[in-house]
Each structure stands twice: as structure tokens, then as C-alpha cells.
Design a protein around this motif. Sequence first.
Motif, short mmCIF file in Angstrom:
data_model
loop_
_atom_site.label_atom_id
_atom_site.label_comp_id
_atom_site.label_asym_id
_atom_site.label_seq_id
_atom_site.Cartn_x
_atom_site.Cartn_y
_atom_site.Cartn_z
N SER A 162 7.21 17.94 -6.80
CA SER A 162 8.01 19.01 -7.38
C SER A 162 9.10 18.43 -8.26
CB SER A 162 8.65 19.87 -6.27
OG SER A 162 7.66 20.51 -5.50
N TYR A 163 9.39 19.13 -9.35
CA TYR A 163 10.49 18.71 -10.22
C TYR A 163 11.82 18.93 -9.52
CZ TYR A 163 14.06 18.91 -13.80
OH TYR A 163 15.21 18.71 -14.51
N GLY A 164 12.72 17.96 -9.66
CA GLY A 164 14.06 18.11 -9.08
C GLY A 164 14.70 16.77 -8.84
N GLY A 165 15.86 16.54 -9.43
CA GLY A 165 16.53 15.26 -9.30
C GLY A 165 16.97 14.94 -7.89
N SER A 166 17.66 15.89 -7.24
CA SER A 166 18.19 15.63 -5.89
C SER A 166 17.08 15.37 -4.89
CB SER A 166 19.05 16.82 -5.44
OG SER A 166 20.18 16.97 -6.25
N SER A 167 16.02 16.18 -4.93
CA SER A 167 14.93 16.01 -3.97
C SER A 167 14.20 14.69 -4.19
CB SER A 167 13.95 17.19 -4.06
OG SER A 167 13.38 17.27 -5.35
N VAL A 168 14.00 14.31 -5.45
CA VAL A 168 13.32 13.05 -5.76
C VAL A 168 14.18 11.86 -5.31
CG1 VAL A 168 12.59 11.51 -7.63
CG2 VAL A 168 11.92 13.91 -7.65
N LEU A 169 15.45 11.86 -5.67
CA LEU A 169 16.33 10.75 -5.33
C LEU A 169 16.48 10.61 -3.81
CD1 LEU A 169 19.19 11.08 -7.99
CD2 LEU A 169 17.38 9.35 -7.89
N ALA A 170 16.67 11.75 -3.11
CA ALA A 170 16.86 11.70 -1.66
C ALA A 170 15.61 11.16 -0.97
CB ALA A 170 17.21 13.09 -1.13
N MET A 171 14.44 11.68 -1.36
CA MET A 171 13.20 11.21 -0.74
C MET A 171 12.96 9.74 -1.03
SD MET A 171 10.65 11.78 1.20
CE MET A 171 10.76 13.56 1.46
N MET A 172 13.25 9.30 -2.25
CA MET A 172 13.05 7.89 -2.59
C MET A 172 14.04 6.98 -1.86
SD MET A 172 10.41 7.36 -4.36
CE MET A 172 10.70 5.73 -5.03
N TYR A 221 0.82 -1.21 0.00
CA TYR A 221 0.00 0.00 0.00
C TYR A 221 0.86 1.26 0.00
CZ TYR A 221 -3.68 -3.30 1.18
OH TYR A 221 -4.54 -4.37 1.16
N LEU A 222 1.96 1.21 0.72
CA LEU A 222 2.89 2.34 0.70
C LEU A 222 3.48 2.51 -0.69
CD1 LEU A 222 4.60 4.55 1.98
CD2 LEU A 222 6.18 2.79 2.80
N LEU A 223 3.86 1.40 -1.31
CA LEU A 223 4.43 1.47 -2.65
C LEU A 223 3.41 2.01 -3.65
CD1 LEU A 223 6.93 0.87 -4.35
CD2 LEU A 223 6.01 -1.43 -4.77
N LEU A 224 2.16 1.59 -3.55
CA LEU A 224 1.12 2.10 -4.46
C LEU A 224 0.88 3.59 -4.25
CD1 LEU A 224 -1.50 -0.82 -4.30
CD2 LEU A 224 -0.02 -0.20 -6.23
N ALA A 225 0.93 4.03 -3.01
CA ALA A 225 0.77 5.47 -2.74
C ALA A 225 1.92 6.27 -3.35
CB ALA A 225 0.68 5.71 -1.23
N ILE A 226 3.14 5.71 -3.26
CA ILE A 226 4.30 6.38 -3.87
C ILE A 226 4.14 6.45 -5.38
CG2 ILE A 226 6.78 6.13 -4.31
CD1 ILE A 226 6.99 4.87 -1.49
N PHE A 227 3.70 5.34 -6.00
CA PHE A 227 3.46 5.34 -7.45
C PHE A 227 2.40 6.37 -7.83
CE2 PHE A 227 5.12 0.79 -7.88
CZ PHE A 227 6.30 1.22 -8.46
N SER A 228 1.38 6.50 -6.99
CA SER A 228 0.30 7.47 -7.26
C SER A 228 0.84 8.90 -7.24
CB SER A 228 -0.81 7.32 -6.22
OG SER A 228 -1.38 6.03 -6.28
N LEU A 229 1.71 9.21 -6.28
CA LEU A 229 2.31 10.53 -6.23
C LEU A 229 3.18 10.79 -7.46
CD1 LEU A 229 3.33 10.73 -2.45
CD2 LEU A 229 1.61 12.12 -3.60
N MET A 230 3.89 9.78 -7.90
CA MET A 230 4.70 9.92 -9.11
C MET A 230 3.81 10.21 -10.32
SD MET A 230 7.52 6.88 -8.77
CE MET A 230 8.92 7.02 -7.66
N ALA A 231 2.69 9.50 -10.41
CA ALA A 231 1.78 9.71 -11.53
C ALA A 231 1.20 11.12 -11.52
CB ALA A 231 0.65 8.68 -11.47
N VAL A 232 0.81 11.60 -10.34
CA VAL A 232 0.28 12.96 -10.21
C VAL A 232 1.34 13.98 -10.64
CG1 VAL A 232 -0.60 14.70 -8.61
CG2 VAL A 232 -1.37 12.33 -8.42
#
Length: 378
Positions: free
Chosen positions: A348-358, A12-23
Amino acid sequence: MNEENQNHFDIYLLLAIFSLMAVSCVTLVNTGLGTSFFLKQLVWFVLSLIIVAVICFSDFYQIRKITPYLYGAGLLALVGVIVAPESIAPMRNGAKSWFVIQDRISIQPSEFMKVFLILMLAVTIARHAEKHAVGLVPMDLFLLCKLALVATFPIGLTLLQNDFGTSLVMLVILASLVFVSGISWKIIIPIVTTAVLIVAALVGIFLYNAKLLLIFLDEYQLNRIYSWLDPSGNAADIGYQLKQSLLTVGSGMLFGNEEGVPVPEVETDFIFSLVAGRYGYIGGSLLIMLYFVVIFRIVRISIYNAEHPFESLLCVGVIGWLSFHVFQNVGMVIGLLPITGIPLPLLSYGGSSVLAMMIGLGLVLNVSLKTKDFMFSD
């Protein structure tokens, strides 16, 4: 009798993460800035998922073992940004926080330092609990000093980069872990009281003579406070961004409006204004609920791993990090909080923020993978 079930990877956590990516992808396509940001964000998402897959199959004993080295490497990177020439680390929005490679790829070490700080604080608390009794005031003070020392270096170096927003996030991460570390409330309450008094004093200084705050803040940071308090009166210059954001959010009304108002940096810090403008109050609320699902699942994982301090504390650190980002970003977009340049996680767009959060969420997913249920257990 103990009957052990299979490990529970939190799907469920993984699906929520995928949903945020899609948005995020859908919203970036609708920024009116072309498909460049969407395509780059898609690349960052794919790369981050590969990293998450590697993390999920990593041994937590090894992660704990290399944590001091990761923390040290993060500190060196923060120092490197400060001392590097502007050809490599240019000033952006008043902050010197990025390494820039050939004007194409930007790396923000302070984003990754958030993960390393969480890991190092969790290791410090776990090691202390293994060697010393919890709840004794002298030992609690000793632990608090160690945690403060660990956090002081990254927070101080980030402040030297003029990145107040990221420093504030690190402070929140520290506070989150202190609250669950077992430190006596006899120590925590005076600290909280002192912090409240300091904030009250700063507010009083601002009302009496705001220029005195320039001792602690830069001119552009003080201007952000002015623009927050009076966006209409400063709409021609420092309040323009916030005014446009409020107009966009307001134009969305209940169900959304495709004809939004141009907002500077809508693809990064102000992406929530575009979501609220295009999809209205309903869309904005659903997005916040999606973040709530992510936070709830991490809380659940943390509780289920209470007997494993390092893993549980790691989850708490990610909760504090993620929650503050959402709270601060949404608050500044709708004018409830000052603008700090904190991105909306995974949107938000941004490589560092996306990679760090993931990376942080990947560590949480790793913890969930090792969570087991026991039936008929005492």
C-alpha cells in the motif's frame, strides 16, 4: 569442540522484501492515477532502505538501552496529534491520526508506535525473565500487569484518535508477545475465554439492537459493519467501496483482467483488489505466498535466537504485526472481514506505514546478522 561459522544475514528475507517493493511499484503504476504515487513510493522505499542499513549495523545493546526513550517519544507524539489543531492534524476518514506538513507530507505517529511498543514489550519481558522465575503464577501475573500497563497507553491514545484499526493491531502485538512470554496457561486460558465471551456479547448486542454499540463505536465505524454485512444493499453509499472491490477481485478470475473496476483508495487500503483484478487468482495467491516466505524467515530467525530473549521476542512482535496486517487487509478486500483501514505491508502507498514496517524488518535483519551456526556442539 565448537566450530563457529560466519554470521548468517538472511538474504532470502531481504530478497522477499525487495520482491514486495517491486510488486508495489508495478501495481501503483497500473492504478490509472498517474505516476505520482509510484514516484513517491519509490522515494519512501529508498529512504527506508537507508534506515534499514543503519539499523543493521547498530548494536542491539544500545537499541535495548534507548527503547524506553523511544517509547516515551512515541507516546508524546500520540498526545500531540490529539491536542494539535486541525490545521496541523486534520481529520481523515473519521480519524485524527496524522501530522500534515504543508499539505505534502503526512506523518502518522501510531505507525511508528507499533515498533516502539514491540521493543518496549520485548524489553519488559526480557528484564522480568532476568530477575524473576518464569512459570510461577504470582510472578506471571506481575509480568502480565506490566505488559498490560505498557500497552494500555498507546492503545488508549490511538482509540482517542478514532483509529480503531491501529489499536487492534497493537492489541494483537500484545497478545503475540504474551503467548510466548512464558506466562502460565492457567492465566492465559481464562483471559482468552473472557475475550471470546466479550466478542460474543458484542455480536449479540449488534443483533438485538445495533445502536447500543454507539456507546463504544462511532457512527462511521458502525456503518462499516453494515456495509460489510450487506455491500450490495448499501452499494449507493457506505457499501460502494467494498462492492467495487469485490467486482474488481471477481473480474480477475484465474489469470487476471486488465480492465478492472474503479475502486476508491485503490492505491492504499484496497491495493490487493487491484493485484487480484489484474493478475487474477494466481497473482493474488503468489503475493500471499510471498508474505508467507517473509513470515517464515522471521519465525526461523526468532527460533534460532531463542537463547537471546530480547531479540527473539522482537521477531515475534514483528510476526504478529505483519501477519495481522496481511490477514486483515486481504480479508476486508474480499469481504470476509469488516473494513478497518489497515494497509497491506510494503504494498500500500504510504510513507509512515512503509517506514515503520521497514524499521521493524530492519531490526529483524539485524538479529539475523548476529545469528551464528555452531557445528559439533552439544
